[in-house]
Scaffold this motif. Structure first.
Motif, PDB file in Angstrom:
ATOM      1  N   LEU A  94      50.997  52.109  30.398  1.00 48.41           N
ATOM      2  CA  LEU A  94      50.069  52.275  31.517  1.00 48.41           C
ATOM      3  C   LEU A  94      48.659  51.871  31.092  1.00 48.41           C
ATOM      4  N   VAL A  95      48.161  50.816  31.715  1.00 46.57           N
ATOM      5  CA  VAL A  95      46.811  50.318  31.445  1.00 46.57           C
ATOM      6  C   VAL A  95      45.875  50.909  32.499  1.00 46.57           C
ATOM      7  N   TRP A  96      44.810  51.559  32.044  1.00 45.75           N
ATOM      8  CA  TRP A  96      43.890  52.217  32.977  1.00 45.75           C
ATOM      9  C   TRP A  96      42.791  51.237  33.369  1.00 45.75           C
ATOM     10  N   ALA A  97      42.788  50.838  34.646  1.00 44.61           N
ATOM     11  CA  ALA A  97      41.765  49.909  35.162  1.00 44.61           C
ATOM     12  C   ALA A  97      40.570  50.728  35.634  1.00 44.61           C
ATOM     13  N   THR A  98      39.509  50.736  34.878  1.00 40.39           N
ATOM     14  CA  THR A  98      38.443  51.723  35.085  1.00 40.39           C
ATOM     15  C   THR A  98      37.386  51.352  36.111  1.00 40.39           C
ATOM     16  N   GLY A  99      37.315  50.094  36.560  1.00 41.08           N
ATOM     17  CA  GLY A  99      36.306  49.752  37.562  1.00 41.08           C
ATOM     18  C   GLY A  99      36.348  48.289  37.953  1.00 41.08           C
ATOM     19  N   GLY A 100      35.699  47.977  39.089  1.00 41.10           N
ATOM     20  CA  GLY A 100      35.610  46.573  39.466  1.00 41.10           C
ATOM     21  C   GLY A 100      35.506  46.264  40.943  1.00 41.10           C
ATOM     22  N   SER A 101      35.982  47.160  41.829  1.00 42.50           N
ATOM     23  CA  SER A 101      36.034  46.804  43.249  1.00 42.50           C
ATOM     24  C   SER A 101      34.660  46.660  43.887  1.00 42.50           C
ATOM     25  N   MET A 102      33.625  47.269  43.300  1.00 47.64           N
ATOM     26  CA  MET A 102      32.294  47.194  43.905  1.00 47.64           C
ATOM     27  C   MET A 102      31.460  46.022  43.376  1.00 47.64           C
ATOM     28  N   LEU A 103      32.042  45.249  42.458  1.00 49.13           N
ATOM     29  CA  LEU A 103      31.334  44.077  41.942  1.00 49.13           C
ATOM     30  C   LEU A 103      30.972  43.120  43.080  1.00 49.13           C
ATOM     31  N   PRO A 104      29.754  42.587  43.104  1.00 48.89           N
ATOM     32  CA  PRO A 104      29.422  41.561  44.092  1.00 48.89           C
ATOM     33  C   PRO A 104      30.321  40.341  43.923  1.00 48.89           C
ATOM     34  N   GLU A 105      30.620  39.662  45.032  1.00 45.33           N
ATOM     35  CA  GLU A 105      31.518  38.507  44.991  1.00 45.33           C
ATOM     36  C   GLU A 105      31.015  37.430  44.022  1.00 45.33           C
TER      37      GLU A 105
END
Length: 443
Positions: free
Chosen positions: A414-425
């Protein structure tokens, strides 16, 4: 001759052979020699499963408020949680990239999609602010545990909370989570940001009405100044990423939810079917809380590994030397300069390091270029876009299948993806192109 905490550099290297590659900022995999069976290790600790369940109950009380204040949480009934998803195409790409067969299943814990602030920090950061708000409201006779907490959106509560302030030191994501929830409740918020914090994170906080204080220094300076500010104001609460038990418990709640998700996915976790979890690590609060919660639930059937940038191996040095918060990467001539901004920490949390000293299975480091290559691979295969620091978990899968004593045919990774959805395009595109360029050069 340089003396580091009473020993010469040569003495440190003699006692810790891994220091050679760590100081050369080369990728390193370190197995924790102090690791012990769960029951033996946990018997010495004061935090219990009951503490984690109490935190979970508090979050359940706040669910009606979260639905009303943040409509994006309505679908999950006010629960701040992310999915656990299979990533077979990324697994195949990793096999090709590393020239290695991965026979077990690989999952992604998509904390990059957590509602409100889009990172793992939405767990602990938001939890501690909610607990503080609850205490103030109860102490002022405006709230009881039996109330529908959606009343916290009423103007009277905003007026109450406006008499109080919250401060935090952050490289970015913790500041975002605390700033967003605190401003929504009505607190005055001060986020002390280190030099490596991304500009878009500062801009977003300012848009929310948060006071952002910037430093031309690293994370430790931001924390020190935030702590100092709060000490001078009795109505200001400092959220201490290095030492907070409340932050830690907010993160640990993830383990209770993951247990249910794995059951729903038909994943068995036991002695013959262990779970290997890979957690990007900065100061240690987020990954530490998650790892601790997982150990409470799955005991010896789970192995947790921290992942750090080669230029910011703070937790690795703290655990390896046994000095914890007393040692910094700069002590060993490492610059703490990395594009993985959420992990750009020079000195680890002593609270977390000491608590997990016998529970964490190991730590490994990852080069920045490697992070960007994985970032591009994940977009190309699964159409998932993470921030660079959130890719640090992936190499752990390869490290573990190379360990002779971790050969379990039915293990789960299990790889924990800690962030990224709020990054500007724009930034997502730049990161993707950078990873593409690194992959091309490697080929």
């Amino acid at each position: 001759m340089k003396i580091i905490h009473g020993k010469t550099l040569e003495e440190w290297k003699r006692d810790n052979p891994n220091l050679h590659t760590i100081m050369e900022t080369e990728e390193t995999f370190w197995r924790n020699p102090k690791y012990k069976d769960f029951e033996e290790a946990v018997s010495k600790l004061s935090i219990t499963l009951a503490d984690v369940k109490e935190a979970e109950e508090r979050l359940i009380r706040f669910a009606p408020y979260l639905i009303k204040a943040f409509p994006e949480t309505e679908e999950a009934n006010g629960v701040i949680e992310s999915r656990t998803i299979r990533i077979p195409k990324m697994k195949k790409a990793m096999e090709n990239h590393y020239k290695m067969q991965v026979n077990q299943e690989v999952f992604l814990k998509a904390d990059n999609l957590l509602p409100i602030s889009g990172s793992i920090k939405a767990r602990g950061g938001i939890y501690e602010v909610l607990k503080y708000a609850e205490r103030i409201a109860i102490d002022n006779g405006m709230l009881s545990y039996d109330d529908d907490y959606s009343i916290l959106t009423n103007k009277s509560f905003g007026e109450l909370f406006s008499q109080y302030s919250i401060a935090v030191g952050s490289t970015g994501n913790l500041g975002l989570s605390i700033g967003i929830i605190s401003a929504k409740l009505g607190f005055n918020v001060f986020v002390h940001m280190s030099a490596d914090a991304k500009e878009w994170k500062k801009d977003l906080l300012k848009e929310k009405g948060v006071t952002v204080i910037e430093y031309n220094s690293d994370y430790s300076k931001a924390v020190t100044e935030g702590r100092r500010q709060a000490q001078a104001n009795e109505n200001m609460h400092f959220i201490d990423d290095e030492n907070s038990k409340d932050l830690f418990l907010g993160y640990a709640v993830a383990a209770l939810r993951l247990q249910k998700q794995l059951e729903e996915l038909g994943i068995v976790v036991d002695e013959e079917n262990p779970l290997f979890v890979y957690l990007p690590c900065g100061v240690g609060g987020g990954p530490g809380g998650v790892a601790f919660g997982l150990k409470l639930i799955f005991k010896d059937s789970v192995h947790c590994f921290f992942a750090e940038p080669t230029h910011s191996p703070a937790m690795l040095l703290g655990l390896l030397t046994g000095l914890h918060e007393k040692v910094s990467v700069q002590d060993f001539d490492i610059d703490n300069v990395t594009e993985a901004d959420g992990l750009a920490v020079g000195r680890p949390s002593g609270f977390v390091g000491k608590l997990l000293e016998e529970l964490i299975s190991g730590v490994y480091t990852v080069e920045d270029e490697h992070l960007f290559q994985l970032l591009t691979m994940l977009v190309d295969t699964e159409n998932i876009n993470l921030e660079p620091s959130a890719l640090a978990g992936f190499p752990g899968v390869i490290h573990i299948i190379n360990q002779p004593d971790f050969q379990y045919p039915h293990a789960t990774h299990l790889v924990w993806a800690t962030g990224g959805s709020m990054l500007p395009e724009k930034m997502k595109k730049e990161n993707y192109e950078k990873g593409k360029s690194y992959r091309k050069n490697k080929t």
